[in-house]
Design a protein around this motif. Structure first.
Motif, PDB file in Angstrom:
ATOM      1  N   ARG A   1       0.684  -1.014   0.088  1.00 24.57           N
ATOM      2  CA  ARG A   1       0.007   0.063  -0.188  1.00 24.57           C
ATOM      3  C   ARG A   1       0.909   1.061   0.000  1.00 24.57           C
ATOM      4  NH1 ARG A   1      -5.408  -2.340   0.975  1.00 24.57           N
ATOM      5  NH2 ARG A   1      -4.752  -4.368   0.330  1.00 24.57           N
ATOM      6  N   GLN A   2       1.680   1.352  -1.038  1.00 24.82           N
ATOM      7  CA  GLN A   2       2.741   2.287  -1.026  1.00 24.82           C
ATOM      8  C   GLN A   2       1.925   3.529  -1.972  1.00 24.82           C
ATOM      9  OE1 GLN A   2       5.482   3.083   0.325  1.00 24.82           O
ATOM     10  NE2 GLN A   2       5.219   1.207   1.381  1.00 24.82           N
ATOM     11  N   SER A   3       2.217   4.874  -1.747  1.00 27.63           N
ATOM     12  CA  SER A   3       1.752   5.724  -2.432  1.00 27.63           C
ATOM     13  C   SER A   3       2.542   6.302  -3.703  1.00 27.63           C
ATOM     14  CB  SER A   3       1.360   6.898  -1.656  1.00 27.63           C
ATOM     15  OG  SER A   3       2.913   7.393  -1.000  1.00 27.63           O
TER      16      SER A   3
ATOM     17  N   ARG B   1       1.272   2.083  -7.748  1.00 27.21           N
ATOM     18  CA  ARG B   1      -0.062   2.193  -7.775  1.00 27.21           C
ATOM     19  C   ARG B   1      -0.674   1.992  -9.280  1.00 27.21           C
ATOM     20  NH1 ARG B   1      -1.569   3.989  -3.053  1.00 27.21           N
ATOM     21  NH2 ARG B   1      -3.996   3.435  -3.421  1.00 27.21           N
TER      22      ARG B   1
END
Lengths: 195, 195, 195, 195
Positions: C110-112, C117
């Motif tokens: 869940r990296q930005s 993404r």
DNA sequence: TATGAATGAGGGTTCATTCAT
DNA sequence: CATGAATGAACCCTCATTCAT
């Protein structure tokens, strides 16, 4: 700016000794010295040009006091050997009297910063001069060898006392520094007279 | 990580000596040492843990080499006085041979940083041990006084040599350090024997 | 470059899952993944464009395998409710079967970072499509409400399963995730049918 | 140090929301946040421990404000269903009111850094508690099913709202998030009551 | 194919110093 | 004289990526 007297001037000097002794030179932030002295950060700059000036002033004040006291004490005896003995004893007694100050003098002040070295040079030179006075007096009075190189002799005396003192502050086992002054005197005295 | 051998390891050590001698430890940026050594900044960290480790390793390597060479040289004579004379001469010769190294050893390495002091302690202790070996040998051979305090004697010898060397690197007027070894030896030898 | 098959390709993927799960995304250096996979650092770049590509590929492979297996499994029953029940059960079973993978999927991935993404979007979209297939089938079979907004329904289903799974991996007290699938199914099924 | 109030504290928080929303957390240099807030880099560290603390504080402040406002708003109605409807509506309205904040909350704050996760946990737990309060109230009032697992129900409610909100911020086509609250409420309400 | 030593760009943080009050 | 909030320059270190072997 840089008013070099007053209660706060002394308070800052004493605070600097304490903070530097306890935290090391690199962790001795100006704000910490200010807090210890009970003044605001900015107040330091009313009495000192900058942080380096605090260090240098500390050394000048403390070293100056010691040199003046020693000069007087030495003058009170006419015996060259006694003068040397007293020099060693005063050197050690002075350091042992204030362990924090000793820590700062022997360890923390040995910085390589050019500015500090320069500021330290003058009071140190005066102390060197005092030591050389003892040597010259001994030579004149025919107590010490006539062929002594005064500068080398001074370097031996100071170097020896300094190394003994440094080992003392660094030591984990507590022992008396002044208690060594007799033996150190013997070593040095022999070197200055010799077989 | 921290591979402590190889051409680049030595190159970085030598570069560090030069850059630190010229700029002082705190102005010796890692990037400047890297450029001087002809490597990338990051390469330093393949051979050293951090900047402090460069300084410590520098001392360990140089001091280790000196101590080893001195140990061998001293063993080649059986005369206690000759051993002392050679010790002083080697100490001074070694420093005079590389002025940059001398500057780093006598000035820049005298940092109050706890890490540096710790890293320096061990090689220094070994050198102290070597000096004490010379003293003990002299006592055993009945050349030096039997009542010598070995530690104090070592502190006198090292303190004196160290102070003489420091004054030499700090001096603005060039003169020979090794040229003083004779006189310094005389001073020390008298202290160890004495009337 | 970037040969996306072979034993080493899989080995690197599996190593990445392990290293990221154990050390977190920011401490999952390429060199560590390489060591775990038993290959040289450079070898990673024969199979992947860059580190981000390892992450993305990891997700694509694992998610792709799961989606394919789920698609097959769901097709084997004609009952719309059974399909939903199996979806939830498969989702949970899959995560519970490999705790490291679950950690990576629910937390570490869940990296930005925009690149990540983007790389994750496509396989996720396929899974979303699968879920929407279950919903549409239920509506067609008149099992679910005819006025369902498919996208919102899918968001409820995925959002619920995802949140339940995240709480499970984050929990310090071990409990069965798959054991919750029955109740979760009930909650969702009621939402899709309702009074 | 770390004075957590004042105009500059708020200014830095707001600047952080903007800069992080526009550049992502890892590309949001402290110096950029400082410039946006109209303060010096160092000033940030008078109000926050470090960069991570800025993000965490941002979440705590914004989430705290939202939870407090929501708690008050929910208490003003006695109807369990109305409470649920308002919860969803407030959740969406709050995010839609500040798109930058929504971006940070839904995307940038989903970091795997342990420190961030820890800092976020407490305010999130409080919000979870609020949601569970709505559920428990509904059960007590015999509006929701008596056999509800409160934690699972909360996970469904939060997971659904969160997923819907995330899809909304990620969407390239603009649409109203609050406009979905009615339908989302319907889905959830049915799940909590059901046939 | 595979290796792993070497690269070098990039940013969070500290703290001496200032100056408006 | 005294304050202390604000400033902003300066630097060590990490680690993804490359390329000669």
């Amino acid at each position: 700016m840089a008013k070099k007297t007053g209660d706060k001037y002394r308070a800052i000097i004493e605070a600097a000794v304490k903070v530097i002794a306890e935290n090391g030179y690199h962790n001795a932030q100006v704000s910490r010295i200010a807090r210890e002295a009970g003044v605001a950060d900015g107040t330091i700059y009313l009495y000192f040009h900058n942080k380096e000036d605090v260090l240098i002033s500390l050394f000048q004040v403390k070293m100056g006091e010691f040199t003046a006291a020693a000069r007087q004490e030495l003058a009170s005896t006419a015996d060259p050997f006694e003068r040397l003995a007293r020099l060693v004893h005063l050197h050690f007694t002075n350091l042992e009297a204030d362990r924090n100050l000793a820590l700062v003098m022997q360890i923390q002040l040995r910085q390589s910063d050019p500015g500090i070295r320069r500021g330290i040079a003058e009071p140190l030179r005066e102390y060197f001069h005092l030591i050389e006075g003892v040597i010259n007096y001994g030579v004149e009075m025919k107590a010490f060898r006539p062929d002594l190189d005064v500068r080398l002799a001074r370097q031996m005396i100071f170097g020896t006392m300094d190394e003994v003192a440094t080992c003392w502050v660094m030591s984990h086992h507590p022992y008396s520094l002044a208690g060594l002054s007799g033996q150190v005197y013997q070593l040095l005295a022999r070197g200055l007279t010799g077989a």
